[in-house]
Design an enzyme around this catalytic site. Sequence first.
Site, PDB file in Angstrom:
ATOM      1  N   GLU A  81      62.014  19.771  -7.676  1.00 37.21           N
ATOM      2  CA  GLU A  81      61.613  19.317  -9.029  1.00 37.21           C
ATOM      3  C   GLU A  81      60.100  19.375  -9.239  1.00 37.21           C
ATOM      4  O   GLU A  81      59.481  18.385  -9.651  1.00 37.21           O
ATOM      5  CB  GLU A  81      62.147  17.908  -9.299  1.00 37.21           C
ATOM      6  CG  GLU A  81      63.658  17.847  -9.305  1.00 37.21           C
ATOM      7  CD  GLU A  81      64.240  16.507  -9.737  1.00 37.21           C
ATOM      8  OE1 GLU A  81      63.499  15.518  -9.847  1.00 37.21           O
ATOM      9  OE2 GLU A  81      65.469  16.466  -9.972  1.00 37.21           O
ATOM     10  N   GLU A 126      71.705  19.203  -7.620  1.00 37.23           N
ATOM     11  CA  GLU A 126      71.841  17.758  -7.884  1.00 37.23           C
ATOM     12  C   GLU A 126      72.690  17.590  -9.127  1.00 37.23           C
ATOM     13  O   GLU A 126      72.278  18.034 -10.214  1.00 37.23           O
ATOM     14  CB  GLU A 126      70.478  17.088  -8.079  1.00 37.23           C
ATOM     15  CG  GLU A 126      69.666  17.011  -6.802  1.00 37.23           C
ATOM     16  CD  GLU A 126      68.398  16.177  -6.946  1.00 37.23           C
ATOM     17  OE1 GLU A 126      68.382  15.202  -7.729  1.00 37.23           O
ATOM     18  OE2 GLU A 126      67.415  16.518  -6.258  1.00 37.23           O
ATOM     19  N   TYR A 143      71.829  14.767 -14.305  1.00 36.94           N
ATOM     20  CA  TYR A 143      72.590  13.526 -14.165  1.00 36.94           C
ATOM     21  C   TYR A 143      72.963  13.043 -15.553  1.00 36.94           C
ATOM     22  O   TYR A 143      72.216  13.242 -16.504  1.00 36.94           O
ATOM     23  CB  TYR A 143      71.731  12.447 -13.483  1.00 36.94           C
ATOM     24  CG  TYR A 143      71.314  12.784 -12.072  1.00 36.94           C
ATOM     25  CD1 TYR A 143      72.156  12.508 -10.998  1.00 36.94           C
ATOM     26  CD2 TYR A 143      70.079  13.376 -11.800  1.00 36.94           C
ATOM     27  CE1 TYR A 143      71.775  12.798  -9.687  1.00 36.94           C
ATOM     28  CE2 TYR A 143      69.695  13.674 -10.498  1.00 36.94           C
ATOM     29  CZ  TYR A 143      70.549  13.381  -9.451  1.00 36.94           C
ATOM     30  OH  TYR A 143      70.177  13.679  -8.162  1.00 36.94           O
TER      31      TYR A 143
HETATM   32  O1  AHR Z   1      68.818  12.080  -6.338  1.00 35.12           O
HETATM   33  C1  AHR Z   1      67.803  11.202  -6.682  1.00 35.12           C
HETATM   34  C2  AHR Z   1      66.548  11.914  -7.157  1.00 35.12           C
HETATM   35  O2  AHR Z   1      66.820  12.555  -8.373  1.00 35.12           O
HETATM   36  C3  AHR Z   1      66.013  13.018  -6.290  1.00 35.12           C
HETATM   37  O3  AHR Z   1      65.182  12.562  -5.282  1.00 35.12           O
HETATM   38  C4  AHR Z   1      65.258  13.863  -7.258  1.00 35.12           C
HETATM   39  O4  AHR Z   1      65.212  15.217  -6.878  1.00 35.12           O
HETATM   40  C5  AHR Z   1      65.941  13.628  -8.577  1.00 35.12           C
HETATM   41  O5  AHR Z   1      65.065  13.334  -9.591  1.00 35.12           O
END
Ligand code: AHR
Length: 499
Positions: free
Chosen positions: A173, A291, A244
């Site tokens: 990131e 992720e 997410y």
């Molecule tokens: O998974 C948690 C965090 O989310 C990770 O460290 C990062 O890459 C993302 O922002």
Amino acid sequence: MKKTKIFIDKTLVIAETDDRLFSSFIEHLGRAVYTGIYEPGHAAADEQGFRTDVINLVRELGVDMVRYPGGNFISGYNWRDGIGPRSQRPKKLDLAWHSIESNQIGIDEFYDWTKKTNTRIMGAVNMGTGTPKEAGELLEYCNFPGNTALSDLRRQNGHEQPYDIKTWCIGNEMDGPWQICHLEADEYGKKARETAKILKWIDKNVELVVCGSATSIMPSYPEWDRTVLEYTYDNVDYLSLHRYYENYGNDEDFLASFVDMNRFIKTVTGTVDYVKAQKRSRKTVNLSFDEWNVWYQQNQKEHDWMEAPEILEDRYSLLDALVFAGLGITLINNCDRVKIACLAQLVNVIAPIFTMKGGSVIKQTIFYPFKDISSNARGTALQPIIKTDTIETCYGASPVITAAAVVDRSGKSLHVFCLNTSKTDVHSVDLDMSTFGSLHFTKWQELSGSDLNARNTFEKPDAVVPHLNSTAECDASGKNGMFTVNIRPLSWNVLTFDI
Ligand code: AHR
């Protein structure tokens, strides 16, 4: 009752799913490592201090690669702090998570853990405080057979054979202002390209993942991706995506998260292919969705400097598991370009496996849809054609029913994954699989329930578990591959047919 039609044609092949689509992530963050996978003195700890109860669940989950050791953590990490005699390893401040890192687990111990869990490491090099030279040194330590100072150091530290870690992330990131030593796209593009050259010179077999946008809501998305690829296209194999989802109070919007994920993948694919065309390249860079999960970022709290703080310990509900299942379907349906996907993360930190320090371990609700896809979606993914209602959400029109279909590697079973996002409506689903000829219905597993907020707890670890749908209203004659199944509202279903 509402009607939906799903047409599954055995010749409409998306691609073979890559085993790495069922990967996960362990970061030095919160209690993922300490009191998660590693807790010396625990009743279930093995001779190395690894919790065998956790090892067993990781195996059951069917995880392929495990990304390690970060995440944001990697951008301040010196891998040398985590090798050699444990008593001499330094305690360090981890600026990414405002924590104290004891370094009692490092690359050598984590490699041993992957052997115990039948997983393999997806490595990461530090592009924040780290240099291309240090990245190369880590790779040499891990993968070079011997007779150099660094490879001999690994042998001295107990591992005669190289680790042969094939897949490496070039940082994490780096577009995010929260990242330690965040870089602008041009700066990162150049640094990543030079690092990639060093890594491939040391081991020509490694595959490299360059950082794409940290999420699709970054202001620099997708320009960041284009710029970074213009520097690195010839040197890397994958571009990363992270995303997410959380519930901001509107369940319909939350349930439609898969629509957004699908759009994100399509846009990034377009961006990659734009650079490919611009470079007149014959090589295709694929995607690493390294992720993905549900994460309630709004619940994060400040904490003092401490070792293994209880942070990012989301406790997942049935609703979260259904949203998660929709994301899983989307990854399968994009497996022609998404070759790697990591459920972030694996233990305690936004995770399917949750431990009590000194106590037991439970499976969170999201454990089940992940296990369903990791055990049934390895094979040939087919493109289902779905005619169903849509509802208007913050992501635009969202199909009420979404599905994926995979013929397993033996060619003997067809698995249909189906999510009903309606809160109220049973859908009578006509499954037209007539191109298979006659099929034999064998199993229907369902995750559903009346309480969307139900969660698994240490007191009630099985509050939310899948069950066999024995009362299934399924026209099981399978004549000419035609079935009708009644899919309950808010349910995740895995239907299996013998071919
Ligand atoms: O998974 C948690 C965090 O989310 C990770 O460290 C990062 O890459 C993302 O922002």
